[in-house]
Design a protein around this motif. Structure first.
Motif, PDB file in Angstrom:
ATOM      1  N   ALA A  57      -2.492 -15.044 -13.617  1.00 42.81           N
ATOM      2  CA  ALA A  57      -1.519 -14.731 -12.863  1.00 42.81           C
ATOM      3  C   ALA A  57      -0.710 -13.741 -12.972  1.00 42.81           C
ATOM      4  CB  ALA A  57      -0.536 -16.014 -12.919  1.00 42.81           C
ATOM      5  N   ALA A  58      -0.566 -13.008 -14.314  1.00 44.12           N
ATOM      6  CA  ALA A  58       0.175 -11.837 -14.605  1.00 44.12           C
ATOM      7  C   ALA A  58      -0.572 -10.648 -13.653  1.00 44.12           C
ATOM      8  CB  ALA A  58       0.352 -11.697 -15.850  1.00 44.12           C
ATOM      9  N   ALA A  59      -2.212 -10.553 -13.875  1.00 43.22           N
ATOM     10  CA  ALA A  59      -2.757  -9.800 -13.206  1.00 43.22           C
ATOM     11  C   ALA A  59      -2.839  -9.681 -11.826  1.00 43.22           C
ATOM     12  CB  ALA A  59      -4.174  -9.669 -13.681  1.00 43.22           C
ATOM     13  N   LEU A  60      -2.896 -10.880 -11.173  1.00 45.57           N
ATOM     14  CA  LEU A  60      -2.718 -11.043  -9.640  1.00 45.57           C
ATOM     15  C   LEU A  60      -1.384 -10.780  -9.161  1.00 45.57           C
ATOM     16  CD1 LEU A  60      -4.853 -14.509  -9.571  1.00 45.57           C
ATOM     17  CD2 LEU A  60      -5.306 -12.042  -8.751  1.00 45.57           C
ATOM     18  N   ALA A  61      -0.349 -10.766  -9.884  1.00 48.12           N
ATOM     19  CA  ALA A  61       1.197 -10.269  -9.547  1.00 48.12           C
ATOM     20  C   ALA A  61       1.125  -8.857  -9.035  1.00 48.12           C
ATOM     21  CB  ALA A  61       2.197 -10.715 -10.477  1.00 48.12           C
ATOM     22  N   LYS A  62       0.273  -8.054  -9.787  1.00 47.39           N
ATOM     23  CA  LYS A  62       0.158  -6.706  -9.622  1.00 47.39           C
ATOM     24  C   LYS A  62      -0.697  -6.525  -8.100  1.00 47.39           C
ATOM     25  CE  LYS A  62       0.858  -5.587 -14.158  1.00 47.39           C
ATOM     26  NZ  LYS A  62      -0.075  -5.521 -15.421  1.00 47.39           N
ATOM     27  N   VAL A  63      -1.630  -7.475  -7.875  1.00 45.58           N
ATOM     28  CA  VAL A  63      -2.448  -7.310  -6.415  1.00 45.58           C
ATOM     29  C   VAL A  63      -1.615  -7.251  -5.254  1.00 45.58           C
ATOM     30  CG1 VAL A  63      -4.431  -7.866  -5.474  1.00 45.58           C
ATOM     31  CG2 VAL A  63      -4.353  -7.760  -7.977  1.00 45.58           C
ATOM     32  N   LYS A  64      -1.834  -6.340  -4.394  1.00 48.66           N
ATOM     33  CA  LYS A  64      -1.283  -6.603  -3.028  1.00 48.66           C
ATOM     34  C   LYS A  64      -2.425  -6.592  -2.021  1.00 48.66           C
ATOM     35  CE  LYS A  64       2.876  -4.216  -4.183  1.00 48.66           C
ATOM     36  NZ  LYS A  64       3.921  -3.596  -3.684  1.00 48.66           N
ATOM     37  N   VAL A  65      -2.252  -7.704  -1.181  1.00 48.31           N
ATOM     38  CA  VAL A  65      -3.263  -7.844  -0.133  1.00 48.31           C
ATOM     39  C   VAL A  65      -2.487  -7.636   1.224  1.00 48.31           C
ATOM     40  CG1 VAL A  65      -4.881  -9.319   1.229  1.00 48.31           C
ATOM     41  CG2 VAL A  65      -4.794  -9.651  -1.329  1.00 48.31           C
ATOM     42  N   THR A  66      -2.451  -6.491   2.122  1.00 45.79           N
ATOM     43  CA  THR A  66      -1.808  -6.372   3.049  1.00 45.79           C
ATOM     44  C   THR A  66      -2.410  -6.565   4.493  1.00 45.79           C
ATOM     45  OG1 THR A  66      -2.360  -3.835   3.068  1.00 45.79           O
ATOM     46  CG2 THR A  66      -0.327  -4.576   1.973  1.00 45.79           C
ATOM     47  N   ALA A  67      -1.909  -6.951   5.502  1.00 45.85           N
ATOM     48  CA  ALA A  67      -2.668  -7.597   6.623  1.00 45.85           C
ATOM     49  C   ALA A  67      -1.869  -7.263   7.778  1.00 45.85           C
ATOM     50  CB  ALA A  67      -2.984  -9.017   6.637  1.00 45.85           C
ATOM     51  N   GLU A  68      -2.129  -6.744   8.916  1.00 44.98           N
ATOM     52  CA  GLU A  68      -1.486  -6.139   9.985  1.00 44.98           C
ATOM     53  C   GLU A  68      -1.593  -7.341  11.133  1.00 44.98           C
ATOM     54  OE1 GLU A  68      -1.816  -3.154  13.789  1.00 44.98           O
ATOM     55  OE2 GLU A  68      -2.922  -2.875  11.881  1.00 44.98           O
ATOM     56  N   VAL A  69      -0.503  -7.952  11.657  1.00 48.00           N
ATOM     57  CA  VAL A  69      -0.331  -9.082  12.753  1.00 48.00           C
ATOM     58  C   VAL A  69      -1.107  -8.369  14.028  1.00 48.00           C
ATOM     59  CG1 VAL A  69       1.003 -10.458  13.842  1.00 48.00           C
ATOM     60  CG2 VAL A  69       1.517 -10.102  11.644  1.00 48.00           C
ATOM     61  N   LEU A  86      -4.504 -12.354  12.030  1.00 45.16           N
ATOM     62  CA  LEU A  86      -4.399 -11.210  11.132  1.00 45.16           C
ATOM     63  C   LEU A  86      -5.531 -10.173  10.799  1.00 45.16           C
ATOM     64  CD1 LEU A  86      -2.411 -13.269   8.299  1.00 45.16           C
ATOM     65  CD2 LEU A  86      -1.418 -11.701  10.080  1.00 45.16           C
ATOM     66  N   LYS A  87      -5.246  -8.903  10.688  1.00 43.75           N
ATOM     67  CA  LYS A  87      -6.463  -8.312  10.142  1.00 43.75           C
ATOM     68  C   LYS A  87      -5.941  -7.550   9.121  1.00 43.75           C
ATOM     69  CE  LYS A  87      -9.348  -4.287  11.663  1.00 43.75           C
ATOM     70  NZ  LYS A  87      -9.566  -3.066  12.396  1.00 43.75           N
ATOM     71  N   VAL A  88      -6.793  -7.904   7.923  1.00 42.70           N
ATOM     72  CA  VAL A  88      -6.778  -7.375   6.614  1.00 42.70           C
ATOM     73  C   VAL A  88      -6.746  -5.939   6.451  1.00 42.70           C
ATOM     74  CG1 VAL A  88      -7.271  -7.395   4.178  1.00 42.70           C
ATOM     75  CG2 VAL A  88      -7.301  -9.432   5.800  1.00 42.70           C
TER      76      VAL A  88
END
Length: 102
Positions: free
Chosen positions: A51-63, A96-98
């Motif tokens: 969970a600590a490492a995943l808090a730094k991961v950013k998955v962005t998507a465009e509507v 959404l498009k990742v």
């Protein structure tokens, strides 16, 4: 290959960059960028679930757009009483498009 399992619209989806995902309605306009919460990240043979490492991961998507799902017909019927009720429902969805996994 890099992919992630994200929580989007009440469900979990497997996404990689360039994928198009249909989720429950998100309050954002077409063209906006949203951030999705990562639950698991796979980078080649390295799997991250901490969970600590995943808090730094950013998955962005465009509507891409808002849309409606297929029509679901609901019928209620009671024998010998003349009770009949017909109802329909179409779920509001967002496409959404990742765009990135960092």
């Amino acid at each position: 290959m890099v992919y992630a399992i994200v929580k989007a619209g009440g469900r979990q989806e497997k996404v990689s960059v360039g994928d198009i995902v249909v989720t429950n309605k998100i309050e954002a306009k077409a063209g906006d960028t949203v951030e999705l919460a990562a639950l698991l990240l796979v980078d080649g043979e390295k799997v991250t679930t901490d969970a600590a490492a995943l808090a730094k991961v950013k998955v962005t998507a465009e509507v891409v757009r808002d849309e409606k799902g297929p029509k679901v017909t609901i019928l209620k019927y009671k024998n010998k009483t003349g009770y009949r009720k017909r109802q329909g429902h179409r779920q509001s969805l967002t496409r959404l498009k990742v765009t990135g996994i960092k």
